[in-house]
Design a protein around this motif. Sequence first.
Motif, mmCIF file in Angstrom:
data_model
loop_
_atom_site.group_PDB
_atom_site.id
_atom_site.type_symbol
_atom_site.label_atom_id
_atom_site.label_comp_id
_atom_site.label_asym_id
_atom_site.label_seq_id
_atom_site.Cartn_x
_atom_site.Cartn_y
_atom_site.Cartn_z
ATOM 1 N N ILE A 166 0.834 -1.205 0.000
ATOM 2 C CA ILE A 166 0.000 0.000 0.000
ATOM 3 C C ILE A 166 0.862 1.244 0.000
ATOM 4 O O ILE A 166 0.471 2.283 -0.556
ATOM 5 N N GLY A 167 2.061 1.176 0.575
ATOM 6 C CA GLY A 167 2.967 2.322 0.533
ATOM 7 C C GLY A 167 3.358 2.666 -0.888
ATOM 8 O O GLY A 167 3.405 3.847 -1.273
ATOM 9 N N ILE A 168 3.652 1.649 -1.692
ATOM 10 C CA ILE A 168 3.976 1.872 -3.110
ATOM 11 C C ILE A 168 2.781 2.488 -3.833
ATOM 12 O O ILE A 168 2.922 3.413 -4.644
ATOM 13 N N ALA A 169 1.579 1.991 -3.531
ATOM 14 C CA ALA A 169 0.373 2.530 -4.173
ATOM 15 C C ALA A 169 0.177 4.001 -3.815
ATOM 16 O O ALA A 169 -0.188 4.814 -4.677
ATOM 17 N N PHE A 170 0.425 4.358 -2.573
ATOM 18 C CA PHE A 170 0.324 5.764 -2.171
ATOM 19 C C PHE A 170 1.312 6.628 -2.954
ATOM 20 O O PHE A 170 0.972 7.700 -3.457
ATOM 21 N N LEU A 191 5.252 12.788 -0.283
ATOM 22 C CA LEU A 191 6.038 11.555 -0.271
ATOM 23 C C LEU A 191 6.361 11.133 1.158
ATOM 24 O O LEU A 191 6.249 9.948 1.514
ATOM 25 N N ALA A 192 6.739 12.086 1.998
ATOM 26 C CA ALA A 192 7.030 11.773 3.397
ATOM 27 C C ALA A 192 5.783 11.254 4.094
ATOM 28 O O ALA A 192 5.851 10.305 4.903
ATOM 29 N N SER A 193 4.642 11.848 3.777
ATOM 30 C CA SER A 193 3.389 11.390 4.376
ATOM 31 C C SER A 193 3.087 9.954 3.982
ATOM 32 O O SER A 193 2.657 9.144 4.818
ATOM 33 N N ALA A 194 3.305 9.626 2.712
ATOM 34 C CA ALA A 194 3.039 8.265 2.245
ATOM 35 C C ALA A 194 3.952 7.262 2.925
ATOM 36 O O ALA A 194 3.520 6.172 3.335
ATOM 37 N N ILE A 195 5.224 7.625 3.058
ATOM 38 C CA ILE A 195 6.203 6.722 3.672
ATOM 39 C C ILE A 195 5.863 6.468 5.146
ATOM 40 O O ILE A 195 6.079 5.363 5.666
ATOM 41 N N LEU A 196 5.300 7.459 5.812
ATOM 42 C CA LEU A 196 4.952 7.304 7.219
ATOM 43 C C LEU A 196 3.559 6.697 7.412
ATOM 44 O O LEU A 196 3.333 5.931 8.352
ATOM 45 N N TYR A 197 2.639 7.038 6.535
ATOM 46 C CA TYR A 197 1.252 6.620 6.716
ATOM 47 C C TYR A 197 1.083 5.120 6.511
ATOM 48 O O TYR A 197 0.332 4.469 7.250
ATOM 49 N N ALA A 198 1.763 4.563 5.517
ATOM 50 C CA ALA A 198 1.601 3.132 5.217
ATOM 51 C C ALA A 198 1.961 2.254 6.423
ATOM 52 O O ALA A 198 1.158 1.393 6.814
ATOM 53 N N PRO A 199 3.138 2.410 7.037
ATOM 54 C CA PRO A 199 3.411 1.595 8.226
ATOM 55 C C PRO A 199 2.511 1.951 9.406
ATOM 56 O O PRO A 199 2.215 1.095 10.242
ATOM 57 N N ALA A 200 2.057 3.215 9.486
ATOM 58 C CA ALA A 200 1.144 3.593 10.575
ATOM 59 C C ALA A 200 -0.129 2.762 10.519
ATOM 60 O O ALA A 200 -0.691 2.397 11.567
ATOM 61 N N ILE A 201 -0.600 2.454 9.308
ATOM 62 C CA ILE A 201 -1.798 1.627 9.156
ATOM 63 C C ILE A 201 -1.624 0.294 9.863
ATOM 64 O O ILE A 201 -2.452 -0.124 10.683
ATOM 65 N N TRP A 202 -0.514 -0.384 9.573
ATOM 66 C CA TRP A 202 -0.320 -1.730 10.094
ATOM 67 C C TRP A 202 0.124 -1.723 11.553
ATOM 68 O O TRP A 202 -0.266 -2.600 12.329
#
Length: 409
Positions: free
Chosen positions: A199-203, A295-306
């Motif tokens: 999902i991080g790649i998709a973001f 980009l920073a938001s995507a990199i942080l948000y994806a692991p935050a989900i899990w």
Amino acid sequence: MSQATTAAPVSERLHALDALRGGALLLGIVLHAAMSFVPVSPRIWFIQDTHPSLLLGLLTFAIHVFRMTTFFLMAGFFARMSFHHRGVRGFLRDRLQRIGLPLVIGWPILFASMYLIAIWASHFPNGGWSRSWPPVLPNFPLTHLWFIYVLLELYVAMLLLRGAFVRLDKSGIWQAVIDRAFARIMRNPLAPLVLAIPIGIAFCLDQRWINVMGVRTPDQSLMTNAQAWIGFGTAFGGGWLLHRQIGLLRLLERRWLAHLLLAVGLILIGFVLSGVMFSAPGAPKLPVSFAALRLASAILYAPAIWIATFAVMGLALRFMSGFSPAWRYLADASYWLYLIHLPIVTVLQVALSQLDWPALVKFAVILVVAIPPMLASYHLFVRFTFIGAVLNGRRAEKRVLPHGGIATA
């Protein structure tokens, strides 16, 4: 099966996970009740209250991070359980009854009511059609029922995938390889980072993505978008594989505090980033570009989900494993409450939107006024009627399957 030791009987863990599944649905009611108070421009809801609240904005942001991923993870977990209890035909019949039928019957009623509420809201300068309303064909407004539409798609996809594996991997070698790989990932403390990669790649590849939207929900089309397939499909598949090795739940229970602290930190950072990205026009410009912040938001948000998903799972396993009649009741009621809540909550939001009351008071009034009648409708018209049998299964059947309701979804 995993050789991990267990801290509690499997039946007690199912109580915890079913309570978590019900909690995810109930949090959806809280989320939608707070949406009219989110201080964001342009407006994203049917009505924007005259008293926005940064605190309620943070609440919606935090809930949105983990709620649906948690739900679909539980859905995959209980789907495999139901499949092996009922068989292919029984599973399909059960899913069409409990998931397909409510979608077909409930959608016209809910859409018509939401359409009328949106017309009413349009009489106020801070209400009416948002950017996505009214929907324009060929879009299809699934409203908040998109989640059961996606569930049906995931059931079909998983059954097809499983059928292919059974046919092509008769020796079970590849299934064993997948089980070992999944167990190795889950045992690693970096498991949330690994699961977040798709999902991080998709973001990152979505140039329009911003962290306040989370995983793009397919609520305006019958063509489920790639982000939803990737994000929720990963969660559903993870839940299916987790049920194959229930002992892995012990790891999540043991790591609950570390996951919780990390999740809180990432959510707060993400919320601050969203505020920086959408700061007021007159605010000082930052030396960092919008693209870099995204980009920073995507990199942080994806692991935050899990990490957040694992945190709430660990919390449930640690503190809610014992049987609780109250949680059992709420878990049973949560499906019905979630199906019917949106028009009720939205009517209250529009009715209160112009009053000169503090946002937190209005928010509390919405929940206090909406939830008791919804619970009463469940107890009087659903729990012991044919509607309850359709949504949650027969009462006698639930004594055999204590995780009844949509938990078997």
